[in-house]
Write an enzyme that holds these catalytic residues in place. Structure first.
Site, PDB file in Angstrom:
ATOM      1  N   SER A  37     -66.192 -12.147   0.191  1.00 36.67           N
ATOM      2  CA  SER A  37     -66.529 -13.618  -0.183  1.00 36.67           C
ATOM      3  C   SER A  37     -65.348 -14.301   0.200  1.00 36.67           C
ATOM      4  CB  SER A  37     -67.206 -13.668  -1.434  1.00 36.67           C
ATOM      5  OG  SER A  37     -66.305 -13.191  -2.522  1.00 36.67           O
ATOM      6  N   GLY A  74     -69.457 -10.060  -1.574  1.00 38.81           N
ATOM      7  CA  GLY A  74     -69.656  -8.732  -2.493  1.00 38.81           C
ATOM      8  C   GLY A  74     -69.454  -7.592  -2.147  1.00 38.81           C
ATOM      9  N   ASN A 102     -63.410  -6.861  -5.068  1.00 36.36           N
ATOM     10  CA  ASN A 102     -64.834  -6.465  -5.836  1.00 36.36           C
ATOM     11  C   ASN A 102     -64.642  -5.049  -6.527  1.00 36.36           C
ATOM     12  OD1 ASN A 102     -66.467  -8.725  -5.365  1.00 36.36           O
ATOM     13  ND2 ASN A 102     -66.493  -8.301  -3.157  1.00 36.36           N
ATOM     14  N   ASP A 184     -66.446 -21.145 -10.484  1.00 34.07           N
ATOM     15  CA  ASP A 184     -66.512 -19.817 -10.832  1.00 34.07           C
ATOM     16  C   ASP A 184     -64.887 -19.241 -11.319  1.00 34.07           C
ATOM     17  OD1 ASP A 184     -65.500 -19.278  -8.647  1.00 34.07           O
ATOM     18  OD2 ASP A 184     -67.274 -18.231  -7.774  1.00 34.07           O
ATOM     19  N   HIS A 187     -63.377 -18.221  -6.655  1.00 32.75           N
ATOM     20  CA  HIS A 187     -63.039 -18.499  -5.312  1.00 32.75           C
ATOM     21  C   HIS A 187     -62.662 -19.675  -4.994  1.00 32.75           C
ATOM     22  CE1 HIS A 187     -66.566 -15.745  -5.712  1.00 32.75           C
ATOM     23  NE2 HIS A 187     -66.360 -15.287  -4.609  1.00 32.75           N
TER      24      HIS A 187
END
Length: 213
Positions: A37, A74, A102, A184, A187
Site C-alpha cells: 500500500s 496489504g 506488512n 492512520d 500511510h
C-alpha cells in the site's frame, strides 16, 4: 525534367537521406514499483501515488520514463513472491522492490521475510537488462527490540548479496511526521509521498543510468 521538378526531387531525396540518418528516439524507461500500500497509493488521490509522482519528477528532470504501479495494499513478501512473475514484466528496465512493512506489522518471522525477499531479488537479478532498487523497511517499535534486530538488517544484507541499488528506508523523512501522514499515521499523504520521491529520485536516476546487465 524542368528546373522546378529537379529541385523538388533533390529536396525530396535529401530529406529522405536525412531521415534515414536521424537516430531513432529512445523509448521511455520502463519502471515498475513493486510493493504494498505504501507504493500503491493507498488513501491518496489521482496523480498523488508514488508511481505517479515519481514519473512526474523524472519527467521534470528530463528523464523519459513510464512508472507502472504494481503495488497491492496489504501485500506481504509472501504475496509479492507469489505474484512476481505476472506482476513484473520481463521488459522492465528498473524494478523498485518495496515490501516487508506488512510482514513486520503482522509479526511474521524475519526468517520468512528474508527468504521471500531473497528469492524475489534472485529472480529479478537473473533477468537480463533489469536493474533492481531495493527499498528497506524498519520494524515498528511495538514489535520489540529482538524482532527489530532480526528484521531491520535484512535489506542491507540482501542488497549487498545481489549487488542491487539500496535505499535504506522507504519512509525516510516521513515516518512519525504527523503533517506528512494520513490519519492512520502509517500511510503517507500526498505531501509525504512527495518527500519519498524527492529523496529517492537521485538513486533512481543513478540506477537507470547504469549499463544493463
Amino acid at each position: 525534367m524542368g528546373r522546378f521538378q529537379s529541385l523538388l526531387a533533390f529536396v525530396t531525396i535529401g530529406l529522405g537521406v536525412c531521415g534515414a540518418l536521424a537516430p531513432a528516439r529512445a523509448a521511455p524507461a520502463e519502471i515498475v514499483a513493486f510493493g504494498d500500500s505504501l507504493s500503491a497509493g493507498y488513501g491518496v488521490g489521482p496523480g498523488e501515488s508514488f508511481p505517479e509522482q515519481l514519473q512526474a519528477a523524472l519527467g521534470k528532470a528530463g528523464v523519459e520514463a513510464v512508472v507502472a504501479n504494481a503495488g497491492v495494499s496489504g501485500d506481504t513478501t509472501t504475496g509479492g513472491l507469489a505474484r512476481l512473475d505476472w506482476s513484473v514484466p520481463q521488459s522492465a528496465d528498473l524494478v523498485i522492490v518495496e515490501l516487508g512493512a506488512n510482514d513486520a506489522l503482522r509479526g511474521i518471522s524475519p526468517d520468512v521475510t528474508k527468504r521471500n525477499l531473497d528469492e524475489i531479488l534472485k529472480r529479478l537479478s537473473a533477468r537480463p537488462g533489469t536493474r533492481v532498487l531495493l527499498a528497506g523497511m524498519i520494524a515498528p517499535p511495538n514489535m520489540g527490540e529482538d524482532y527489530a534486530k532480526r528484521f531491520n538488517p535484512i535489506y542491507a544484507e540482501l542488497a549487498q548479496k545481489y549487488a542491487v541499488a539500496y535505499y535504506p528506508f522507504f519512509l525516510d523523512g516521513v515516518a512519525s511526521v504527523a503533517a506528512l501522514n494520513q490519519a492512520d499515521y502509517m500511510h503517507p499523504n500526498k505531501d509525504g509521498v512527495a518527500i519519498v520521491v524527492e529523496r529517492m529520485l537521485p538513486l533512481v536516476r543513478e540506477t537507470l543510468a547504469k549499463p544493463k546487465g
